[in-house]
Design an enzyme around this catalytic site. Sequence first.
Site, PDB file in Angstrom:
ATOM      1  CB  ALA B  37      -0.922  -0.007   1.208  1.00  0.00           C
ATOM      2  CG  HIS B  38       3.790   2.468   3.133  1.00  0.00           C
ATOM      3  ND1 HIS B  38       3.039   1.676   3.972  1.00  0.00           N
ATOM      4  CD2 HIS B  38       4.140   3.557   3.864  1.00  0.00           C
ATOM      5  CE1 HIS B  38       2.958   2.267   5.158  1.00  0.00           C
ATOM      6  NE2 HIS B  38       3.615   3.403   5.117  1.00  0.00           N
ATOM      7  CE  LYS B  39       7.199  -1.575  -5.409  1.00  0.00           C
ATOM      8  NZ  LYS B  39       7.518  -2.997  -5.588  1.00  0.00           N
ATOM      9  CD  GLU B  91       5.593   5.204   7.073  1.00  0.00           C
ATOM     10  OE1 GLU B  91       4.839   5.609   6.170  1.00  0.00           O
ATOM     11  OE2 GLU B  91       5.440   4.117   7.654  1.00  0.00           O
TER      12      GLU B  91
END
Lengths: 293, 201
Positions: B37-39, B91
């Site tokens: 999801a971060h990617k 992050e």
Amino acid sequence: MNLKKTIEDVTVNLLRLAVTELPKDVKEALKQAYHHETSQAGKTQLQAILDNIELAEKTSTPMCQDTGTIIFYITAGADVKGLDKVEKALYDATRRATTEVPLRPNAVDPFNRKNTGDNTGRNIPYINWEIKPGNGIEITVLPKGGGSENVCAMGMLSPGEGIRGLKKFVIDTVVKAGSKPCPPNILGVAVGGGADIAMKLAKKALLRPLDKPNVNPELAKLEEDLLEAVNQTGIGPMGLGGKITVLGVNLDYAVRHPASFPAAVAFNCWAARRASARINSDGSTEYLTHEVR
Amino acid sequence: MTTFRLVTPISEEQVRKMNVNDILYITGTIVTARDQAHKRALQFHEEGKSLPLNLEGLAVFHCGPIVKKEREEWKIVAAGPTTSTRMDIFEDQFIKNFKTRVIIGKGGMGKRTTEAMQKYGAIYGAFTGGAAVLAARAITRVKKVEWFDLGMPEALWILGVKEFGPLTVAIDSHGNNLFEDVRSKTEENQKLIYKKLGLIK
């Protein structure tokens, strides 16, 4: 009695009990840890852990989302008829518990990455066998969390260094693990035998209740010394700093080859789950780690 | 040590008041996000696409929950934190671009994230590893799930929470990192233990 069905039903119960309720000695050790911890951050973690295990027990919900890899320890009486059915019973029980408890499906093929979906697969659940005289069967389940497994360590130490080398190895392993194994941990430490034998003994040592000292006074003393040493690291509950990094050190050993000094350190997380029961020849069952209401 | 009870959206000003070792409880909205999801979120940002929701002032939770569907509704069964260091590579950009004020996880994060938190105003709240029932109890409902194609653990679960915590502020917006402090102290202690046991002179 129908041995296969009895074993299967008892094992489903054991899996449920193990993942939803900690044995008394672990609960008591965590309460004591809260009492003795002086770091505020550490105390907050321990309070959350105590609240969490109480809630899990009350609602019969797994206390951690990682319900582990399922490991069995079986002590079978040599006179029991139908021991060939035990393996199938344990596999079927694991499948049933995965949907009934539920357990998180944690069995992944290392090569094609496929999750088998039911916590069973090649060599898992893993079954450790021991045969003793008699006609009862004792079943112990160890649902082993992944976070604490990832920091287990094996060292082929120098026989010349002996116990000094062992002490250093244990301290270094705990320091290196830091916050990763969800401390406060239980350590199983074993030496001798050979690489595989030491690690097997170390892992099995995790099963010994925290309130049961080693029967060998010399080893009991070494356990105390190691516990004191690793609790001086200051890692603390969940690695946030504090006095309580390890709840107990359980030692075991095998005699060793003159040229070898294998040493193994196995970790369990604070959610040190285990459950045991004895099935007697008449089919009656005693639960050994949990009160069954 | 101060205890904060904050309602989302959380402002930069509120975040700046917190220090390491403070305790935080969050009411409002938190969103789960792991590696995938971060990617994808950063990819979307790069391509100028907007995210399924505005993350400004919200908390991002490093968590792959166990969720089940009861009738037409999603129910969280267990939702403990996952190891945060895996998200360290994303992050700083995440905080910079989306103005997320709180990151929740276990095990702490590294220098890159600590610097971004200081620069843009965010904190890291450590939730007790494995305390999945405690976390699930504070989640009042699943508001929505986005990016479900990433799979249940990797999807964005948008959660309504009440008094979610206790979160120990382990990285604050002033450059302090409790996990790093403990780690360096631990290494000093290691040498003292060696000495005490006569393992070194």
